[in-house]
Design an enzyme around this catalytic site. Structure first.
Site, mmCIF file in Angstrom:
data_model
loop_
_atom_site.group_PDB
_atom_site.id
_atom_site.type_symbol
_atom_site.label_atom_id
_atom_site.label_comp_id
_atom_site.label_asym_id
_atom_site.label_seq_id
_atom_site.Cartn_x
_atom_site.Cartn_y
_atom_site.Cartn_z
ATOM 1 N N GLY A 1 0.815 -1.215 0.000
ATOM 2 C CA GLY A 1 0.000 0.000 0.000
ATOM 3 C C GLY A 1 0.846 1.261 0.000
ATOM 4 O O GLY A 1 2.037 1.204 -0.316
ATOM 5 N N LEU B 1 0.538 3.610 -2.159
ATOM 6 C CA LEU B 1 0.963 3.408 -3.552
ATOM 7 C C LEU B 1 1.421 4.695 -4.216
ATOM 8 O O LEU B 1 0.930 5.778 -3.922
ATOM 9 C CB LEU B 1 -0.195 2.790 -4.351
ATOM 10 C CG LEU B 1 -0.718 1.453 -3.798
ATOM 11 C CD1 LEU B 1 -1.817 0.908 -4.702
ATOM 12 C CD2 LEU B 1 0.398 0.427 -3.644
ATOM 13 N N HIS C 1 4.379 1.664 -8.146
ATOM 14 C CA HIS C 1 3.411 0.569 -8.058
ATOM 15 C C HIS C 1 2.502 0.556 -9.295
ATOM 16 O O HIS C 1 2.152 -0.504 -9.818
ATOM 17 C CB HIS C 1 2.548 0.710 -6.798
ATOM 18 C CG HIS C 1 3.323 0.693 -5.511
ATOM 19 N ND1 HIS C 1 3.515 1.816 -4.754
ATOM 20 C CD2 HIS C 1 3.949 -0.320 -4.848
ATOM 21 C CE1 HIS C 1 4.222 1.508 -3.670
ATOM 22 N NE2 HIS C 1 4.496 0.226 -3.699
ATOM 23 N N GLU D 1 3.690 6.033 -8.202
ATOM 24 C CA GLU D 1 3.799 5.719 -9.637
ATOM 25 C C GLU D 1 4.615 4.447 -9.895
ATOM 26 O O GLU D 1 4.463 3.823 -10.939
ATOM 27 C CB GLU D 1 4.406 6.905 -10.395
ATOM 28 C CG GLU D 1 3.432 8.066 -10.589
ATOM 29 C CD GLU D 1 2.153 7.626 -11.308
ATOM 30 O OE1 GLU D 1 2.243 6.953 -12.349
ATOM 31 O OE2 GLU D 1 1.056 7.944 -10.800
#
Ligand code: AMP
EC number: 6.3.2.1
Length: 279
Positions: free
Chosen positions: A31, A33, A37, A35
Site C-alpha cells: 500500500g 501506492l 506501483h 507511480e
C-alpha cells in the site's frame, strides 16, 4: 474493481476469472501506492488478461516494531490509484486472515537472502518469502510483477518460485524515479525538505561509480570514494557494493561471465534509502 478481504471471496473471484479463461497477474504491495506501483500494474497488464493487486503490510517482514507502526497507510488513495490503473481485483486481507492463530510455517531462502538487506534486517526475507509464497498460492496467479527497486527481494522471490516449482512467472519491472533520479518509495514522504534535496545524490554517486567501474576503474577504491561522498553529504551508508546480479555475491573486480549490479542502502535522517543499478 472487486475488493476481497477474506480468503473465500478471493478464491471465488479468482475462480470466476479463471473460468473466463483469463490469465491472472498479481502485483504484491504494502500500500501507500505511488507511480512505481502503478508501473507494476501496467507491466502486469501487458502479460495477462486480468490484474490483481494485494495490499498487505506484512508484519512478518518488519523487524523493528516502530517501522511497522509508522508504515504509511492510505486505503482510499490506494484503491483510487488501482482503479485508475485498470486493476480488476484487490486482495486486502486482515493480518488474522493471513496468519491465523497457530500458523507455524515459514519459507527460508538461503542464497540471495544472505548479506545486504538480509544483514541489515534479520528475518526480513523470511517474511517476504513467506508472504509471497502464500499470495502466489492464494491467488493462483500465472504472473507476479516485482520492482527492480528492491533488487535483492526480486532475486529472493525468483529463487523461491524456482526452488518450490511454483508455476508463476516473476516479471521484473524497472525502477521508477523522480526527475532528479531519486527512486520512488513510500518512505520518501518522511524526508525533510533539506533531506529531499540531498537524497538524489545517492543515485548520482551510484551512476558515476558504475560508469567508472565499467570504464576499468578499480572496484574497492571507486566504492570507497563513493561512500565518502555520501558521508560528506550527510548520509550514513550501510553498504555500497558491486555484486553478481542473481546471487548478490560481492565482487571486488568485475566479472566477465554475467550481469552485475551496484547495490546501496544509506540512511538520511530517519529514512533508509535503497537503490540499485546495473553495471
Ligand atoms: P512495497 O509496497 O514498497 O512493498 O513495494 C511493492 C512492489 O513495488 C515491490 O515489488 C517493489 O519493488 C515495487 N516498487 C516499489 N518502489 C518502486 C519503484 N520506484 N519503481 C518500481 N517498482 C517499485
Amino acid at each position: 474493481m472487486q475488493i476481497c478481504r477474506d480468503l473465500p471471496s478471493l478464491r471465488a473471484a479468482t475462480a470466476a476469472l479463471r473460468a473466463a479463461s483469463r490469465r491472472l497477474a498479481l502485483v504484491p504491495t504494502m500500500g501507500a501506492l505511488h507511480e512505481g506501483h502503478v508501473a507494476l500494474v501496467h507491466a502486469a497488464r501487458g502479460e495477462a488478461d486480468a490484474v490483481a493487486a494485494s495490499i498487505f503490510v506484512n508484519p512478518l517482514q518488519f523487524n523493528a516494531s516502530d517501522d511497522l507502526a509508522r508504515y504509511p497507510r492510505d486505503e482510499e488513495g490506494d484503491l483510487a490509484k488501482l482503479r485508475a490503473a485498470g486493476c480488476d481485483l484487490v486482495w486486502m486481507p486482515p493480518v488474522e486472515a493471513m496468519y491465523p492463530p497457530g500458523s507455524a510455517t515459514v519459507i527460508e531462502v538461503a542464497g540471495p537472502s544472505a548479506g545486504w538487506e538480509g544483514d541489515a534486517r534479520p528475518g526480513h526475507f523470511r517474511g517476504v518469502a513467506t508472504v509471497c509464497c502464500k499470495l502466489f498460492l492464494q491467488t493462483g496467479a500465472e504472473v507476479a510483477a516485482f520492482g527492480e527497486k528492491d533488487w535483492q527481494q526480486l532475486q529472493v522471490v525468483t529463487r523461491m518460485a524456482a526452488d518450490l516449482d511454483i508455476p508463476i512467472h516473476i516479471l521484473p519491472v524497472p525502477t521508477v524515479r523522480e526527475a532528479d533520479g531519486l527512486a520512488l518509495s513510500s518512505r520518501n514522504r518522511f524526508l525533510t525538505p533539506e533531506e529531499r534535496a540531498t537524497a538524489p545524490l545517492l543515485h548520482r554517486v551510484m551512476t558515476e561509480a558504475a560508469a567508472a567501474i565499467a570504464g576499468g576503474a578499480a572496484v574497492p577504491g571507486t566504492l570507497a570514494a563513493g561512500g565518502a561522498r555520501l558521508v560528506a553529504a550527510g548520509f550514513a551508508p550501510d553498504y555500497l557494493a558491486l555484486v553478481e546480479a542473481e546471487t548478490l555475491r560481492a565482487l571486488d573486480a568485475p566479472r566477465a561471465d554475467g550481469p552485475m549490479r551496484l547495490v546501496a542502502a544509506a540512511r538520511l535522517g530517519t529514512v533508509r534509502l535503497l537503490d540499485n543499478i546495473p553495471v
